[in-house]
Design a protein around this motif. Structure first.
Motif, mmCIF file in Angstrom:
data_model
loop_
_atom_site.group_PDB
_atom_site.id
_atom_site.type_symbol
_atom_site.label_atom_id
_atom_site.label_comp_id
_atom_site.label_asym_id
_atom_site.label_seq_id
_atom_site.Cartn_x
_atom_site.Cartn_y
_atom_site.Cartn_z
ATOM 1 N N ILE A 198 -8.458 -6.343 -8.851
ATOM 2 C CA ILE A 198 -8.206 -5.236 -8.182
ATOM 3 C C ILE A 198 -6.822 -4.597 -8.462
ATOM 4 O O ILE A 198 -5.815 -5.326 -8.092
ATOM 5 C CB ILE A 198 -8.444 -5.344 -6.652
ATOM 6 C CG1 ILE A 198 -9.719 -6.007 -6.286
ATOM 7 C CG2 ILE A 198 -7.947 -4.139 -5.914
ATOM 8 C CD1 ILE A 198 -10.126 -6.559 -4.808
ATOM 9 N N LYS A 199 -6.834 -3.425 -8.786
ATOM 10 C CA LYS A 199 -5.468 -2.896 -9.270
ATOM 11 C C LYS A 199 -4.650 -2.433 -8.003
ATOM 12 O O LYS A 199 -3.493 -2.743 -8.128
ATOM 13 C CB LYS A 199 -5.723 -1.847 -10.576
ATOM 14 C CG LYS A 199 -6.280 -2.197 -11.650
ATOM 15 C CD LYS A 199 -6.159 -1.131 -12.779
ATOM 16 C CE LYS A 199 -7.052 -1.533 -14.140
ATOM 17 N NZ LYS A 199 -6.916 -2.858 -14.384
ATOM 18 N N ASP A 200 -5.160 -1.841 -7.084
ATOM 19 C CA ASP A 200 -4.389 -1.331 -6.170
ATOM 20 C C ASP A 200 -3.910 -2.376 -5.248
ATOM 21 O O ASP A 200 -4.729 -3.228 -4.774
ATOM 22 C CB ASP A 200 -5.236 -0.157 -5.232
ATOM 23 C CG ASP A 200 -4.567 0.533 -4.092
ATOM 24 O OD1 ASP A 200 -4.120 -0.402 -3.089
ATOM 25 O OD2 ASP A 200 -4.149 1.496 -4.389
ATOM 26 N N PRO A 201 -2.610 -2.391 -5.178
ATOM 27 C CA PRO A 201 -2.149 -3.737 -4.384
ATOM 28 C C PRO A 201 -2.589 -3.784 -2.764
ATOM 29 O O PRO A 201 -2.786 -4.828 -2.371
ATOM 30 C CB PRO A 201 -0.629 -3.692 -4.373
ATOM 31 C CG PRO A 201 -0.322 -2.155 -4.648
ATOM 32 C CD PRO A 201 -1.566 -1.655 -5.316
ATOM 33 N N LEU A 202 -2.776 -2.611 -2.155
ATOM 34 C CA LEU A 202 -3.264 -2.548 -1.016
ATOM 35 C C LEU A 202 -4.504 -2.974 -0.644
ATOM 36 O O LEU A 202 -4.828 -3.889 0.244
ATOM 37 C CB LEU A 202 -2.918 -1.230 -0.226
ATOM 38 C CG LEU A 202 -3.482 -1.180 1.196
ATOM 39 C CD1 LEU A 202 -2.695 -2.164 2.264
ATOM 40 C CD2 LEU A 202 -3.336 0.288 1.825
ATOM 41 N N GLU A 203 -5.384 -2.533 -1.623
ATOM 42 C CA GLU A 203 -6.808 -2.952 -1.519
ATOM 43 C C GLU A 203 -6.965 -4.493 -1.933
ATOM 44 O O GLU A 203 -7.769 -5.104 -1.606
ATOM 45 C CB GLU A 203 -7.348 -2.175 -2.725
ATOM 46 C CG GLU A 203 -7.581 -0.480 -2.407
ATOM 47 C CD GLU A 203 -8.225 -0.415 -0.876
ATOM 48 O OE1 GLU A 203 -9.252 -0.832 -0.573
ATOM 49 O OE2 GLU A 203 -7.943 0.358 -0.068
ATOM 50 N N ARG A 204 -5.928 -4.801 -2.855
ATOM 51 C CA ARG A 204 -5.880 -6.287 -3.125
ATOM 52 C C ARG A 204 -5.828 -7.196 -1.972
ATOM 53 O O ARG A 204 -6.492 -8.207 -1.841
ATOM 54 C CB ARG A 204 -5.073 -6.567 -4.455
ATOM 55 C CG ARG A 204 -5.325 -7.863 -4.795
ATOM 56 C CD ARG A 204 -4.139 -8.401 -5.828
ATOM 57 N NE ARG A 204 -4.053 -7.157 -6.874
ATOM 58 C CZ ARG A 204 -2.746 -6.427 -7.035
ATOM 59 N NH1 ARG A 204 -1.952 -6.740 -6.450
ATOM 60 N NH2 ARG A 204 -2.870 -5.608 -7.962
ATOM 61 N N LEU A 205 -4.887 -6.787 -1.128
ATOM 62 C CA LEU A 205 -4.637 -7.664 0.051
ATOM 63 C C LEU A 205 -5.543 -7.546 1.127
ATOM 64 O O LEU A 205 -6.026 -8.608 1.728
ATOM 65 C CB LEU A 205 -3.269 -7.231 0.701
ATOM 66 C CG LEU A 205 -2.770 -7.947 2.003
ATOM 67 C CD1 LEU A 205 -2.876 -9.374 1.892
ATOM 68 C CD2 LEU A 205 -1.646 -7.133 2.552
ATOM 69 N N LEU A 206 -6.307 -6.341 1.306
ATOM 70 C CA LEU A 206 -7.371 -6.070 2.100
ATOM 71 C C LEU A 206 -8.475 -6.963 1.725
ATOM 72 O O LEU A 206 -9.073 -7.400 2.594
ATOM 73 C CB LEU A 206 -7.528 -4.795 2.365
ATOM 74 C CG LEU A 206 -6.546 -3.820 2.757
ATOM 75 C CD1 LEU A 206 -6.844 -2.267 2.790
ATOM 76 C CD2 LEU A 206 -6.399 -4.093 4.308
ATOM 77 N N ALA A 207 -8.719 -7.076 0.396
ATOM 78 C CA ALA A 207 -9.947 -7.767 -0.039
ATOM 79 C C ALA A 207 -9.564 -9.526 0.069
ATOM 80 O O ALA A 207 -10.488 -10.140 0.398
ATOM 81 C CB ALA A 207 -10.164 -7.493 -1.688
ATOM 82 N N GLY A 223 4.318 -11.803 -1.769
ATOM 83 C CA GLY A 223 4.111 -11.286 -2.872
ATOM 84 C C GLY A 223 3.155 -9.887 -2.846
ATOM 85 O O GLY A 223 3.727 -8.964 -3.681
ATOM 86 N N MET A 224 2.134 -10.089 -2.141
ATOM 87 C CA MET A 224 1.318 -8.854 -2.314
ATOM 88 C C MET A 224 2.169 -7.635 -1.607
ATOM 89 O O MET A 224 1.672 -6.388 -1.803
ATOM 90 C CB MET A 224 -0.147 -9.292 -1.491
ATOM 91 C CG MET A 224 -1.022 -10.238 -2.215
ATOM 92 S SD MET A 224 -2.443 -10.475 -1.690
ATOM 93 C CE MET A 224 -3.040 -11.662 -2.690
ATOM 94 N N ILE A 225 2.685 -7.745 -0.238
ATOM 95 C CA ILE A 225 3.361 -6.889 0.567
ATOM 96 C C ILE A 225 4.301 -6.113 -0.578
ATOM 97 O O ILE A 225 4.552 -4.868 -0.342
ATOM 98 C CB ILE A 225 3.923 -7.419 1.635
ATOM 99 C CG1 ILE A 225 2.773 -8.068 2.420
ATOM 100 C CG2 ILE A 225 4.729 -6.584 2.420
ATOM 101 C CD1 ILE A 225 3.286 -8.711 3.613
ATOM 102 N N ILE A 226 5.174 -6.969 -1.191
ATOM 103 C CA ILE A 226 6.166 -6.421 -1.850
ATOM 104 C C ILE A 226 5.460 -5.483 -3.017
ATOM 105 O O ILE A 226 6.107 -4.283 -3.409
ATOM 106 C CB ILE A 226 6.951 -7.633 -2.956
ATOM 107 C CG1 ILE A 226 7.662 -8.280 -1.889
ATOM 108 C CG2 ILE A 226 7.765 -6.991 -3.851
ATOM 109 C CD1 ILE A 226 8.556 -9.662 -2.601
ATOM 110 N N LEU A 242 5.460 -10.482 8.788
ATOM 111 C CA LEU A 242 4.156 -10.047 8.608
ATOM 112 C C LEU A 242 3.305 -10.853 7.541
ATOM 113 O O LEU A 242 2.083 -11.348 7.911
ATOM 114 C CB LEU A 242 4.099 -8.716 7.758
ATOM 115 C CG LEU A 242 2.631 -7.970 7.224
ATOM 116 C CD1 LEU A 242 2.025 -7.578 8.789
ATOM 117 C CD2 LEU A 242 3.092 -6.765 6.621
ATOM 118 N N ALA A 243 3.839 -11.649 6.641
ATOM 119 C CA ALA A 243 3.156 -12.810 5.665
ATOM 120 C C ALA A 243 2.776 -14.039 6.597
ATOM 121 O O ALA A 243 1.913 -14.413 6.202
ATOM 122 C CB ALA A 243 4.110 -13.257 4.756
#
Length: 209
Positions: free
Chosen positions: A80-89, A141-144, A161-162
């Motif tokens: 998943i390229k989009d970092p926000l979508e990656r964290l949500l997934a 790392g995902m949040i960054i 948050l992490a």
């Protein structure tokens, strides 16, 4: 030909973990393990010299399994390229897993050991600390990466948050058992997921003058 002792050892570890989650480590005895595992004391001592030896093996196995779950979830979302979508997934992987439960999750050995730290050596407790840090660093790392492409709606504490992700598990396991509700963990993770969605928004190109 010598018999493979791994199935017996695995059985001892399984029943020992169940007993720790039910009674705490201090409330579990070797006799209880022997009875529940349907083995002799000699068989137990063949695999584990002492109760402390068992404690170390039990935590080592738990940490290894925990690490497998973390790595498996990361692999699941790595495309998943989009970092926000990656964290949500990534969060969704665990929501899906906990939604399948029909009974409250039995608990976490990290918490059980942490309630009785004087019973364990520093190496065991360090292993627990390191495991928590791995989860923290994964989310951090995902949040960054998200912050490189998104604006935050309000100021955020990345560390808090992490850590919130793991804190949900530890608290939800207790609440799930206390309320006899198998869905508490999944529902709390959904709220965390929703919070993440609300925290970030795509930057407005017109605002960059």
């Amino acid at each position: 030909m010598p018999r493979d002792g791994k199935p017996t050892r695995d059985k001892i570890l399984k029943h020992s973990k169940d007993l720790v989650l039910e009674r705490g480590f201090s409330g579990m005895s070797i006799d209880m393990i022997i009875q529940r595992s349907s083995i002799s004391k000699g068989t137990f001592l063949y695999h584990f010299k002492t109760k402390n030896d068992l404690a170390t093996s039990l935590m080592d196995e738990y940490i290894q399994q925990d690490e497998k779950e973390r790595v498996k979830a990361l692999k699941h979302v790595e495309g998943i390229k989009d970092p926000l979508e990656r964290l949500l997934a990534f969060i969704q992987v665990f929501i899906d897993a906990f939604e399948k439960l029909d009974a409250p999750f039995p608990g976490c050995l990290y918490a059980s050991y942490s309630y009785e730290p004087v019973l364990f050596d520093q190496e065991i407790m360090k292993g627990i600390t390191d495991a928590f840090h791995r989860w923290e660093h994964t989310i951090d790392g995902m949040i960054i990466e998200i912050e490189q492409q998104y604006d935050s709606v309000i100021p955020i504490d990345k560390k808090a948050l992490a850590l919130h992700f793991t804190a949900i598990f530890e608290g939800a396991f207790i609440m799930s058992k206390a309320l006899n509700d198998a869905k508490v963990t999944a529902n709390q993770l959904k709220q965390y997921q929703n919070y993440i969605k609300l925290l970030f928004k795509k930057p407005n190109p017109q605002s960059k003058a």
